[in-house]
Design a protein around this motif. Structure first.
Motif, PDB file in Angstrom:
ATOM      1  N   ALA A 187     -37.085 -43.511 -34.980  1.00  0.00           N
ATOM      2  CA  ALA A 187     -37.001 -42.129 -35.468  1.00  0.00           C
ATOM      3  C   ALA A 187     -38.149 -41.302 -34.903  1.00  0.00           C
ATOM      4  N   GLN A 188     -39.325 -41.897 -34.866  1.00  0.00           N
ATOM      5  CA  GLN A 188     -40.487 -41.193 -34.326  1.00  0.00           C
ATOM      6  C   GLN A 188     -40.257 -40.812 -32.869  1.00  0.00           C
TER       7      GLN A 188
ATOM      8  N   ILE B  97     -37.392 -40.354 -31.296  1.00  0.00           N
ATOM      9  CA  ILE B  97     -36.414 -39.266 -31.169  1.00  0.00           C
ATOM     10  C   ILE B  97     -37.038 -37.936 -31.584  1.00  0.00           C
ATOM     11  N   GLY B  98     -37.811 -37.977 -32.696  1.00  0.00           N
ATOM     12  CA  GLY B  98     -38.460 -36.750 -33.153  1.00  0.00           C
ATOM     13  C   GLY B  98     -39.403 -36.201 -32.091  1.00  0.00           C
ATOM     14  N   ASP B  99     -40.175 -37.081 -31.459  1.00  0.00           N
ATOM     15  CA  ASP B  99     -41.122 -36.628 -30.442  1.00  0.00           C
ATOM     16  C   ASP B  99     -40.409 -36.011 -29.252  1.00  0.00           C
ATOM     17  N   VAL B 100     -39.316 -36.656 -28.814  1.00  0.00           N
ATOM     18  CA  VAL B 100     -38.571 -36.108 -27.675  1.00  0.00           C
ATOM     19  C   VAL B 100     -38.018 -34.726 -28.019  1.00  0.00           C
ATOM     20  N   SER B 101     -37.451 -34.609 -29.220  1.00  0.00           N
ATOM     21  CA  SER B 101     -36.891 -33.314 -29.629  1.00  0.00           C
ATOM     22  C   SER B 101     -37.961 -32.252 -29.645  1.00  0.00           C
ATOM     23  N   LYS B 102     -39.114 -32.587 -30.201  1.00  0.00           N
ATOM     24  CA  LYS B 102     -40.191 -31.602 -30.300  1.00  0.00           C
ATOM     25  C   LYS B 102     -40.691 -31.246 -28.913  1.00  0.00           C
TER      26      LYS B 102
ATOM     27  N   ILE C 224     -38.501 -28.718 -34.909  1.00  0.00           N
ATOM     28  CA  ILE C 224     -38.235 -29.831 -35.808  1.00  0.00           C
ATOM     29  C   ILE C 224     -39.566 -30.343 -36.330  1.00  0.00           C
ATOM     30  N   ASP C 225     -39.590 -30.698 -37.591  1.00  0.00           N
ATOM     31  CA  ASP C 225     -40.789 -31.275 -38.173  1.00  0.00           C
ATOM     32  C   ASP C 225     -40.644 -32.781 -38.058  1.00  0.00           C
ATOM     33  N   VAL C 226     -41.409 -33.387 -37.157  1.00  0.00           N
ATOM     34  CA  VAL C 226     -41.209 -34.805 -36.844  1.00  0.00           C
ATOM     35  C   VAL C 226     -41.431 -35.674 -38.069  1.00  0.00           C
TER      36      VAL C 226
ATOM     37  N   PHE D 186     -35.099 -40.737 -43.225  1.00  0.00           N
ATOM     38  CA  PHE D 186     -34.413 -42.044 -43.263  1.00  0.00           C
ATOM     39  C   PHE D 186     -35.054 -42.874 -44.346  1.00  0.00           C
ATOM     40  N   LYS D 187     -34.398 -42.861 -45.503  1.00  0.00           N
ATOM     41  CA  LYS D 187     -35.038 -43.452 -46.672  1.00  0.00           C
ATOM     42  C   LYS D 187     -34.638 -44.921 -46.834  1.00  0.00           C
ATOM     43  N   SER D 188     -35.544 -45.675 -47.417  1.00  0.00           N
ATOM     44  CA  SER D 188     -35.284 -47.097 -47.624  1.00  0.00           C
ATOM     45  C   SER D 188     -34.794 -47.378 -49.035  1.00  0.00           C
ATOM     46  N   THR D 189     -34.286 -46.348 -49.729  1.00  0.00           N
ATOM     47  CA  THR D 189     -33.862 -46.534 -51.120  1.00  0.00           C
ATOM     48  C   THR D 189     -32.778 -47.581 -51.265  1.00  0.00           C
ATOM     49  N   LEU D 190     -31.854 -47.597 -50.274  1.00  0.00           N
ATOM     50  CA  LEU D 190     -30.715 -48.495 -50.436  1.00  0.00           C
ATOM     51  C   LEU D 190     -30.930 -49.874 -49.833  1.00  0.00           C
ATOM     52  N   MET D 191     -32.086 -50.066 -49.215  1.00  0.00           N
ATOM     53  CA  MET D 191     -32.246 -51.317 -48.453  1.00  0.00           C
ATOM     54  C   MET D 191     -32.086 -52.549 -49.330  1.00  0.00           C
ATOM     55  N   ASN D 192     -32.861 -52.604 -50.420  1.00  0.00           N
ATOM     56  CA  ASN D 192     -32.776 -53.798 -51.271  1.00  0.00           C
ATOM     57  C   ASN D 192     -31.400 -53.955 -51.880  1.00  0.00           C
TER      58      ASN D 192
END
Lengths: 324, 481
Positions: B376-377, B379-384, B390-392, B399-405
């Protein structure tokens, strides 16, 4: 390299020892961690969005089977074409019975790949003014891998006094201009620029069946002309005479002259020559070939002979040296 | 919809473009040779003119601009100093008279006879104030190069309303005979004493709203007062308005007006350009170009905008961020993971509500999560870097980890009651998210088929099957199927 860190793409596989091996002979391409091997020479495999040129092989059950020179025929469904008159309605049994009036057996058409199913079936569509039946020109078949994916498939070459120069876009409505439709499946259609225009505008008025029949007659005369390799060099000259017959009936326009047919034959034979030499077929390569032919004053029927082919190769070699 | 908006936007753009070109044609004078200070001075004079115009339009102007009133006369950049109004008359606009410029403001149709201390032109000392006498503005410094004093001689000069810069609140009595030496001396003494008392730049002025009952000029007045200190001038200046840097170039009145007009046009052009910039179509075009650049950089399309294999794989995905999904897949992030970890990583791409609790992922999932954040970082850097707004940080946090467990356990076979106890998400949200996750995994499967990796495709297939069970995927809650 551990095979775990790479993604195996098309044309590769992991053998029993765990090393990544290629299954086809070709060039290796890497994107991020993906390793693919693209075969050098293979039958055309359809991708979604490709523009293809094919001939109708058979008509059955609400669909046309189009010969794409690929692993399987392309399927053009009745609901995937624009009906004459431009109406949008449910296809009835009448439409099914009148399928031959839209595309008959042996017709050359230009379509776009709509989807490719899991089993390899290719679904086509012609729901756009630039697709549809092609008429008034020559069909040239070259190996599919020579036509690379590019931005513009519909080229319009303008014949100037000094030579040819290529422009892009469908139909420049130029006198003596030649239009080229590059199909990714290796089938290329060379015709007069104005007929391409006429066809796209006549999409709206396909009710005048008279012109249709004449053009079909002309089109069929073209059909017999296609073939590859230099053996047809003499035929190309003969084909030129045939097109003269067809051309006169379809071209109601006053500008019809030998020069238009001359240009079409030149371009078509240049494309054949490029195919024979396995050079990539793009707007630039066709234009440069035509320029060379004009400057050396080579007649269309001698384009596919060895001397001109040599000169074409020399020109290409020179170009690669200067670019690379 | 987009086409019609584009049409409407393009229509507006055409108008704006046309007005810019016509403004450009109107502007004869180029502002390049004009200094910043001069521009500011012209602006100041423009503001003063506005005050004057509005005064002259009001009914009671004659009570302010009457005989005896002290006024400050500035013509172009030449400062004539303070003088006293003797009389005023309104000029009749002649048709053929080139004097009065059209659109010049109402002030220029008024002529004030003002008696101002001047000095006679050189070589004509004592020629008298008959008609045709040439006078020059009084130099502020009374010593010239030769060291001789210039005797200030008051003379009555006709001043157009446009040249009256300031109106003082002071009014003095005028002697009856202004032409005789006595009268002249008296006037001279009055003016010089007033100027000496207050300082040339500090005479009490008439305030537009307080004294003259003029509306809506407070902002104007404020601006005038903020610009005025810039031009307090240097002491040894020769009757020219000057800044701390030195005197301004000698510019006549009409040239000043020309500069003012040019400045106005410039401001208008800038406004129209800003409008064009903000119009929807241009914003859309700009954004398309930037996003294409990002795609080229990431390898989805090549330099000639022809779709590549990576792009074809990304086309298969639409339930989640395509760039992220294809980047993860092609970086081999899924290669080393087992089926359950694949489910967990894919669950980060599914949009989910915010939760209060801070999620502590299981140890088996920590590394994959880091890999995901790294992608994600990137992609964010390339976009910026390409210029997208975009706020990187925000992008990476999205991309949240709420559902991971939750999804990890569900994939491994836990019951629904166990997984709903793991998180404070609503049960319905969990179910919606898991169904969406299923769709995403099937699309990832299709993408990996497009790429040609059968092993990966099989893995995704198994991952989808591992979560398709139980109450989450029950077709109906009431009937057992």
């Amino acid at each position: 390299d551990s095979s775990q860190s790479f993604l195996r793409g098309h044309g590769t596989r992991v053998d029993a020892q765990g090393t990544l091996r290629s299954t086809v002979c070709g060039s290796v391409e890497r994107v991020n961690k993906l390793v693919t091997v693209r075969p050098v020479k293979a039958r055309y495999t359809a991708e979604v969005g490709d523009v293809v040129v094919g001939t109708v092989r058979e008509i059955s059950g609400k669909r046309w089977k189009v010969d794409l020179r690929s692993w399987s025929d392309g399927i053009l469904h009745l609901s995937a074409v624009n009906l004459p008159g431009g109406v949008q309605r449910r296809r009835t049994w009448e439409d099914e019975l009148n399928m031959r009036n839209v595309f008959g057996e042996g017709d050359v058409l230009c379509a776009e790949v709509q989807s490719v199913h899991g089993d390899g079936t290719v679904a086509l569509h012609t729901r756009n003014a630039k697709y549809g039946k092609l008429r008034g020109g020559q069909l040239v078949q070259v190996p599919a891998f020579l036509v690379k994916r590019q931005k513009q498939n519909f080229l319009s070459l303008v014949a100037l006094d000094e030579g040819f120069s290529a422009g892009s876009g469908a139909g420049g409505a130029n006198l003596g201009g030649v239009a080229v439709v590059l199909g990714y499946n290796g089938t290329i259609w060379v015709c007069d620029a104005s007929t391409l225009d006429l066809r796209s505008s006549s999409k709206k008025f396909l009710d005048d069946t008279d012109t249709d029949e004449e053009e079909e007659g002309g089109g069929e005369a073209m059909e017999t002309d296609h073939g590859d390799a230099a053996d047809n060099a003499a035929d190309a000259g003969g084909g030129g005479a045939e097109t003269a017959g067809g051309g006169r009936t379809e071209d109601g326009k006053a500008h019809e002259s030998g020069s238009a047919l001359y240009s079409i034959c030149t371009v078509a034979n240049i494309v054949r020559a490029l195919g024979r030499l396995s050079l990539a077929i793009t707007g630039e390569s066709i234009t440069q070939g035509c320029r060379l032919a004009q400057s050396l004053k080579v007649e269309p029927h001698s384009i596919c002979e060895d001397d001109f082919l040599e000169k074409l190769v020399e020109q290409e070699a020179l170009r690669r040296l200067t670019v690379g | 919809l987009a086409a019609s908006e584009a049409g409407a936007g393009a229509g507006k753009d055409c108008d704006s473009d046309m007005s810019i070109s016509s403004s450009g044609e109107e502007d004869p004078a180029s502002l390049d040779s004009v200094s910043e200070e001069l521009k500011d001075f012209v602006k100041l004079q423009g503001l003063r003119q506005r005050v004057m115009d509005s005064l002259l339009r009001s009914d009671s102007w004659s009570s302010y601009l009457c005989a005896g009133r002290l006024v400050h006369v500035i013509d172009g950049t030449t400062d004539w100093g303070w003088g006293i109004i003797v009389s005023v008359f309104k000029k009749v606009k002649h048709g053929g008279n080139g004097f009065v410029g059209g659109g010049d403001g109402i002030s220029s149709s008024y002529i004030f006879d003002v008696i101002v201390p001047c000095r006679a032109a050189q070589g004509r000392e004592g020629q008298g104030e008959g008609e045709g006498a040439i006078v020059l503005p009084l130099e502020k410094s009374i010593r010239n190069i030769a060291g001789m004093e210039h005797k200030p001689t008051p003379a009555i000069i006709p001043v157009s309303g446009a040249c009256v810069a300031e109106i003082s609140s002071l009014r003095v009595g005028l002697p009856r005979n202004l032409k005789g030496p006595d009268g002249q001396r008296k006037v001279q003494m009055t003016i010089s004493s007033v100027v000496k008392k207050y300082g040339a730049n500090n005479l009490p002025l008439l305030h537009p709203s307080r004294d003259m009952n003029l509306e809506d000029l407070d902002e104007c007045w404020f601006e005038i007062n903020s610009l005025k200190p810039k031009f307090s001038g240097s002491a040894r200046d020769a009757s020219r308005v000057g800044t701390a840097k030195g005197p301004l170039k000698k510019v006549g009145h009409w040239d000043c007006r020309g500069i003012q007009r040019a400045m106005e046009i410039e401001a208008k052009v800038a406004e129209i350009e800003a409008k064009i910039k903000d119009s929807q179509v241009t914003v859309f075009d700009r954004e398309i170009k930037l996003r294409s650049e990002v795609l080229k950089e990431l390898g989805h399309i090549d330099a000639t905008s022809v779709l590549q294999l990576k792009g074809r794989a990304a086309c298969e995905i639409d339930t989640a961020d395509e760039l992220m999904a294809s980047e993860l897949m092609l970086e081999g992030a899924f290669n080393t993971l087992d089926v359950h970890q694949v489910v967990a990583v894919a669950s980060c791409l599914v949009p989910v509500e915010n939760t209060q609790a801070v999620v502590d992922v299981q140890p088996a999932l920590k590394e994959p999560l880091l890999a995901l954040k790294a992608a994600a970082q990137r992609i964010g850097d390339v976009s910026k870097a390409k210029g997208l707004e975009i706020d990187v940080e925000e992008y990476v946090q999205s991309f949240k980890s709420t559902l991971m467990n939750v999804s990890y356990s569900w994939s491994r076979g836990s019951s629904f009651s166990e997984i709903s106890a793991m998180t404070d998400l609503f049960e319905g949200s969990i179910i919606r998210a898991m169904r969406r996750l299923n769709e995403l995994i099937m699309q990832l499967h299709a993408a990996s088929v497009a790429i040609g990796d059968e092993k990966l495709a099989e893995k995704f297939q198994k991952a989808a099957q591992s979560i398709q069970r139980g109450i989450i995927f029950a077709a109906s809650l009431y009937v057992e199927s």
